[in-house]
Design a protein around this motif. Structure first.
Motif, PDB file in Angstrom:
ATOM      1  N   LYS A   1       0.820  -1.217   0.000  1.00  0.00           N
ATOM      2  CA  LYS A   1       0.000   0.000   0.000  1.00  0.00           C
ATOM      3  C   LYS A   1       0.853   1.265   0.000  1.00  0.00           C
ATOM      4  O   LYS A   1       0.339   2.368  -0.230  1.00  0.00           O
ATOM      5  CB  LYS A   1      -0.920   0.014   1.223  1.00  0.00           C
ATOM      6  CG  LYS A   1      -1.808  -1.217   1.349  1.00  0.00           C
ATOM      7  CD  LYS A   1      -2.719  -1.399   0.136  1.00  0.00           C
ATOM      8  CE  LYS A   1      -3.638  -2.604   0.299  1.00  0.00           C
ATOM      9  NZ  LYS A   1      -4.453  -2.861  -0.914  1.00  0.00           N
ATOM     10  N   THR A   2       2.137   1.130   0.318  1.00  0.00           N
ATOM     11  CA  THR A   2       3.115   2.205   0.267  1.00  0.00           C
ATOM     12  C   THR A   2       4.383   1.603  -0.328  1.00  0.00           C
ATOM     13  O   THR A   2       4.463   0.379  -0.502  1.00  0.00           O
ATOM     14  CB  THR A   2       3.433   2.752   1.669  1.00  0.00           C
ATOM     15  OG1 THR A   2       4.015   1.713   2.462  1.00  0.00           O
ATOM     16  CG2 THR A   2       2.179   3.291   2.347  1.00  0.00           C
ATOM     17  N   PRO A   3       5.400   2.401  -0.648  1.00  0.00           N
ATOM     18  CA  PRO A   3       6.638   1.806  -1.154  1.00  0.00           C
ATOM     19  C   PRO A   3       7.266   0.830  -0.159  1.00  0.00           C
ATOM     20  O   PRO A   3       7.398   1.129   1.026  1.00  0.00           O
ATOM     21  CB  PRO A   3       7.547   3.028  -1.375  1.00  0.00           C
ATOM     22  CG  PRO A   3       6.598   4.163  -1.591  1.00  0.00           C
ATOM     23  CD  PRO A   3       5.432   3.881  -0.693  1.00  0.00           C
ATOM     24  N   HIS A   4       7.621  -0.351  -0.661  1.00  0.00           N
ATOM     25  CA  HIS A   4       8.442  -1.315   0.065  1.00  0.00           C
ATOM     26  C   HIS A   4       9.761  -1.430  -0.698  1.00  0.00           C
ATOM     27  O   HIS A   4       9.806  -1.173  -1.905  1.00  0.00           O
ATOM     28  CB  HIS A   4       7.810  -2.703   0.092  1.00  0.00           C
ATOM     29  CG  HIS A   4       6.555  -2.817   0.886  1.00  0.00           C
ATOM     30  ND1 HIS A   4       6.060  -4.042   1.313  1.00  0.00           N
ATOM     31  CD2 HIS A   4       5.668  -1.892   1.331  1.00  0.00           C
ATOM     32  CE1 HIS A   4       4.938  -3.857   1.979  1.00  0.00           C
ATOM     33  NE2 HIS A   4       4.668  -2.561   2.002  1.00  0.00           N
ATOM     34  N   PHE A   5      10.823  -1.833  -0.019  1.00  0.00           N
ATOM     35  CA  PHE A   5      12.047  -2.115  -0.762  1.00  0.00           C
ATOM     36  C   PHE A   5      12.864  -3.195  -0.078  1.00  0.00           C
ATOM     37  O   PHE A   5      12.749  -3.423   1.131  1.00  0.00           O
ATOM     38  CB  PHE A   5      12.894  -0.855  -0.991  1.00  0.00           C
ATOM     39  CG  PHE A   5      13.428  -0.188   0.248  1.00  0.00           C
ATOM     40  CD1 PHE A   5      14.631  -0.578   0.817  1.00  0.00           C
ATOM     41  CD2 PHE A   5      12.745   0.872   0.822  1.00  0.00           C
ATOM     42  CE1 PHE A   5      15.137   0.055   1.940  1.00  0.00           C
ATOM     43  CE2 PHE A   5      13.238   1.515   1.946  1.00  0.00           C
ATOM     44  CZ  PHE A   5      14.441   1.111   2.511  1.00  0.00           C
ATOM     45  N   SER A   6      13.667  -3.848  -0.894  1.00  0.00           N
ATOM     46  CA  SER A   6      14.572  -4.899  -0.430  1.00  0.00           C
ATOM     47  C   SER A   6      15.986  -4.492  -0.804  1.00  0.00           C
ATOM     48  O   SER A   6      16.257  -4.167  -1.968  1.00  0.00           O
ATOM     49  CB  SER A   6      14.211  -6.231  -1.089  1.00  0.00           C
ATOM     50  OG  SER A   6      15.115  -7.254  -0.714  1.00  0.00           O
ATOM     51  N   THR A   7      16.882  -4.459   0.191  1.00  0.00           N
ATOM     52  CA  THR A   7      18.263  -4.070  -0.097  1.00  0.00           C
ATOM     53  C   THR A   7      19.084  -5.293  -0.487  1.00  0.00           C
ATOM     54  O   THR A   7      18.728  -6.424  -0.188  1.00  0.00           O
ATOM     55  CB  THR A   7      18.923  -3.395   1.108  1.00  0.00           C
ATOM     56  OG1 THR A   7      19.104  -4.356   2.159  1.00  0.00           O
ATOM     57  CG2 THR A   7      18.072  -2.242   1.627  1.00  0.00           C
ATOM     58  N   ALA A   8      20.206  -5.022  -1.155  1.00  0.00           N
ATOM     59  CA  ALA A   8      21.055  -6.125  -1.622  1.00  0.00           C
ATOM     60  C   ALA A   8      22.506  -5.913  -1.252  1.00  0.00           C
ATOM     61  O   ALA A   8      23.385  -6.582  -1.759  1.00  0.00           O
ATOM     62  CB  ALA A   8      20.935  -6.276  -3.135  1.00  0.00           C
ATOM     63  N   THR A   9      22.779  -4.970  -0.361  1.00  0.00           N
ATOM     64  CA  THR A   9      24.148  -4.716   0.072  1.00  0.00           C
ATOM     65  C   THR A   9      24.218  -4.807   1.584  1.00  0.00           C
ATOM     66  O   THR A   9      23.452  -4.156   2.281  1.00  0.00           O
ATOM     67  CB  THR A   9      24.624  -3.326  -0.383  1.00  0.00           C
ATOM     68  OG1 THR A   9      23.680  -2.341   0.068  1.00  0.00           O
ATOM     69  CG2 THR A   9      24.752  -3.258  -1.899  1.00  0.00           C
ATOM     70  N   ALA A  10      25.122  -5.609   2.069  1.00  0.00           N
ATOM     71  CA  ALA A  10      25.268  -5.824   3.508  1.00  0.00           C
ATOM     72  C   ALA A  10      26.296  -4.842   4.068  1.00  0.00           C
ATOM     73  O   ALA A  10      27.389  -5.204   4.465  1.00  0.00           O
ATOM     74  CB  ALA A  10      25.692  -7.261   3.790  1.00  0.00           C
ATOM     75  N   ASP A  11      25.925  -3.545   4.094  1.00  0.00           N
ATOM     76  CA  ASP A  11      26.871  -2.522   4.560  1.00  0.00           C
ATOM     77  C   ASP A  11      26.565  -2.063   5.977  1.00  0.00           C
ATOM     78  O   ASP A  11      27.046  -1.036   6.430  1.00  0.00           O
ATOM     79  CB  ASP A  11      26.869  -1.327   3.610  1.00  0.00           C
ATOM     80  CG  ASP A  11      25.493  -0.678   3.509  1.00  0.00           C
ATOM     81  OD1 ASP A  11      24.524  -1.258   4.031  1.00  0.00           O
ATOM     82  OD2 ASP A  11      25.411   0.414   2.924  1.00  0.00           O
ATOM     83  N   THR A  12      25.736  -2.819   6.695  1.00  0.00           N
ATOM     84  CA  THR A  12      25.435  -2.518   8.084  1.00  0.00           C
ATOM     85  C   THR A  12      25.664  -3.781   8.906  1.00  0.00           C
ATOM     86  O   THR A  12      25.693  -4.887   8.365  1.00  0.00           O
ATOM     87  CB  THR A  12      23.970  -2.068   8.250  1.00  0.00           C
ATOM     88  OG1 THR A  12      23.108  -3.181   7.954  1.00  0.00           O
ATOM     89  CG2 THR A  12      23.639  -0.909   7.325  1.00  0.00           C
ATOM     90  N   PRO A  13      25.813  -3.622  10.237  1.00  0.00           N
ATOM     91  CA  PRO A  13      26.015  -4.817  11.076  1.00  0.00           C
ATOM     92  C   PRO A  13      24.910  -5.847  10.944  1.00  0.00           C
ATOM     93  O   PRO A  13      25.141  -7.044  11.101  1.00  0.00           O
ATOM     94  CB  PRO A  13      26.077  -4.224  12.495  1.00  0.00           C
ATOM     95  CG  PRO A  13      26.564  -2.827  12.306  1.00  0.00           C
ATOM     96  CD  PRO A  13      25.956  -2.374  11.004  1.00  0.00           C
TER      97      PRO A  13
END
Length: 314
Positions: free
Chosen positions: A224-236
């Motif tokens: 119902k709103t923007p969702h996203f999936s990240t592909a870079t593991a740049d956080t702990p």
């Protein structure tokens, strides 16, 4: 799968479902957009702070498109895979009177011109060793609303728009709720780097060539709103799946982001709503992604993928 392109001239300064499509594509096609910077070419690498007084702000934030995606119908979800981004060798960051989270404390205009190094950073102050890593992304990505009329390109909406979310870079996937036939997708506002919130009102603003793949999804009715999936593991915590809340009331935006994550966890992982709510509290990160493009805020509920088991989506 076909590959298409949208020229820089195919740009608009509003979200409006009556704008004729610049391009028709099939689900799964790739499109390369040649986008001007947020100033719409009014600023150059030679600009100075004096240039800011001469700008036409009504021409800011052009979006390229719209693109009509065959078989996209109201109630569907448009999947946007970000494949490639090319930036020029320079960018700019400006302070505009009356704009930014501390606008009352910074009333004077300012302009910084950046050189974007091929090594993937920009010097903020080379003598002091302060440099900014580059993670380019498009600040504007969205689809047309079902409501008739022209809507400003400045704020974000539940259908996307100026979401200015730094995590949606190459390798990431954005999901947008479709409200009109064909979705009518547009994109623009290139950023070479930005912090969460974009607190002074601008990022490292650049022109860009960005290639995305547009696919129609019939299996995500909870979007119902923007969702996203990240592909870079740049956080702990590594990679994330994020749901957003967008509202003029920051508390309501936070509530919406959490509610949308609960809906996602129920639909994709079979959790009950109580369990999903608990998981959001103990493992999810509630973040401010965009806080200056009034009247709306973008709040994200980011769930580490490392917490979740396999599903159809993550």
């Amino acid at each position: 799968m076909s590959i298409h392109s949208v020229r820089r001239e195919c740009a608009n300064l509003a979200w409006d479902n009556s704008i004729p499509p610049a391009l028709h594509v099939k689900s799964g096609d790739e499109i390369t957009f040649d986008c001007a910077d947020a100033s719409n070419g009014q600023l150059t690498a030679d600009s100075t702070v004096e240039t800011l007084a001469k700008l036409t702000l009504a021409g800011f934030n052009p979006v390229n498109g719209p693109v009509f995606v065959d078989d996209a119908q109201p109630g569907d979800t448009l999947q946007v895979d970000v494949l490639r981004i090319e930036n020029p060798e320079w960018g700019w960051t400006g302070l505009f009177p009356g704009f930014g989270i501390l606008a009352d404390e910074f009333p004077e205009p300012a302009l910084k011109i950046w050189k974007l190094e091929q090594e993937g950073f920009a010097w903020f102050d080379e003598k002091k060793g302060i440099k900014v890593p580059l993670r380019p992304f498009a600040g504007e990505m969205g689809v047309a609303q079902k409501k008739k009329g022209a809507f400003s390109v400045v704020p974000p909406y539940h259908t996307g728009g100026n979401i200015d979310t730094k995590h949606i870079t190459v390798g990431s996937t954005l999901f947008l709720p479709v409200e009109v036939e064909g979705a009518l997708f547009s994109i623009g506002d290139g950023h070479a780097a930005q912090g969460d919130g974009e607190v002074c009102g601008s990022a490292i603003e650049t022109a860009m060539k960005v290639t995305v793949r547009l696919s129609v999804r019939k299996d995500k009715p909870y979007t119902k709103t923007p969702h996203f999936s990240t592909a870079t593991a740049d956080t702990p915590s590594g990679e994330y799946y994020c749901t957003t809340g967008i509202d003029s009331d920051v508390r309501e935006a936070m509530r919406s982001a959490v509610r949308n994550m609960i809906d996602f966890l129920v639909a994709e992982y079979g959790l009950d709503r109580v369990g999903a709510y608990i998981l959001c509290s103990v493992a999810g990160d509630l973040r401010m992604h965009e806080v200056v493009d009034m009247p709306n805020y973008v709040i994200g509920m980011m769930m580490p993928k490392s917490v979740l088991g396999p599903s159809n989506e993550v």
